[in-house]
Write an enzyme that holds these catalytic residues in place. Structure first.
Site: not given
Ligand code: PEP
Length: 248
Positions: A9, A11, A91, A93, A163, A169, A209
């Site tokens: 992703n 973003k 997601h 976000e 997630e 992040g 992460s």
């Molecule tokens: C994500 O944006 O879905 C995500 C898991 O980000 P990260 O791997 O940076 O934690």
């Protein structure tokens, strides 16, 4: 047997040139046994689709209407026309900053399937919910409302990403046991809704992460079929390493 998947992703990162350099850098290095995907900003999707090889391309969001007065939005018709295969829906976000709800995610899943787009549906609890012991209740609500009335004829085309919001992040991944518990719980909720045959063929990814150090342990878990990866998917080298780690 579920095919492993590693979805990046990106973003709101990468210009067109940066994205094309990435595609050239990973070419010939990705395993065929894994669905390797990058979900890129909408404005560069067409450029990436034109150049895709083993790497598959997805979008990061989609409006639930076919067309109309929705300034700034991208419709399922447009994504189909662009020939992307996947779309991330719900997601955290988008839930946090753009008022995405289980109800809008539900409408989007239905639209994505209607237009032969493969949805990657994100669910996960915030830290307070985990600390209050309500992770499973949150996941159950997100799955049952998100998939309410959704007909699944090809379960291999439907992906759920667990997630935990506190892991996205932050550099603080869930342990593999925590991630497995949540993914196996999600599968049990899907089984109650769709039966064993379908739930056993829906891929469930872990995201939060994931990096080249923790990926092997996470992927060794029976109900984790791959990863949805933000930060570590931006560099070609680590993306290739993560994809190969999923080829278990
Ligand atoms: C994500 O944006 O879905 C995500 C898991 O980000 P990260 O791997 O940076 O934690």
């Amino acid at each position: 047997m579920r095919k492993p998947m590693l979805a990046g992703n990106w973003k709101m990162n990468k210009t067109r040139d940066e994205a094309i350099s990435f595609i050239l850098a990973v070419e010939g290095k990705l395993p065929d046994s894994v669905d390797c995907v990058v979900c890129a900003p909408a404005i560069i999707l067409r450029d990436l689709v034109k150049r895709r090889t083993t790497l598959q391309i997805g979008a990061q969001n989609m409006n639930q209407n076919d067309s109309g007065a929705y300034t700034g939005e991208i419709s399922p018709v447009m994504l189909r026309d662009t020939e992307v295969e996947y779309v991330i829906l719900g997601h955290s976000e988008r839930r946090a900053y753009y008022n995405e709800t289980n109800e809008s995610v539900n409408a989007k899943i239905k639209k994505a399937l209607e237009f032969d787009l493969k949805p990657i549906v994100c669910v996960g609890e915030v830290l307070e919910e985990r600390e209050a012991g309500s992770t499973n209740a949150v996941l159950k609500e997100q799955i049952t409302k998100g998939f309410d009335g959704v007909k699944i004829s090809n379960p291999e085309n439907v992906i759920v990403a667990y997630e935990p919001v506190w892991a996205i992040g932050t550099g603080k991944s869930a342990t593999s046991e925590m991630a497995e518990d949540a993914c196996s719980y999600i599968r049990s909720v899907l089984k109650d809704m769709y039966g064993e045959a379908i739930s056993n063929n829906i891929r469930i990814l872990y995201g939060g992460s994931v990096n080249t150090k923790n990926v092997n342990e996470l992927m060794s878990m029976p109900n984790i079929d791959g990863g949805l990866v933000g930060g570590a998917s931006l560099k070609a080298d680590s993306f290739v390493e993560l994809c190969n780690a999923c080829a278990k």
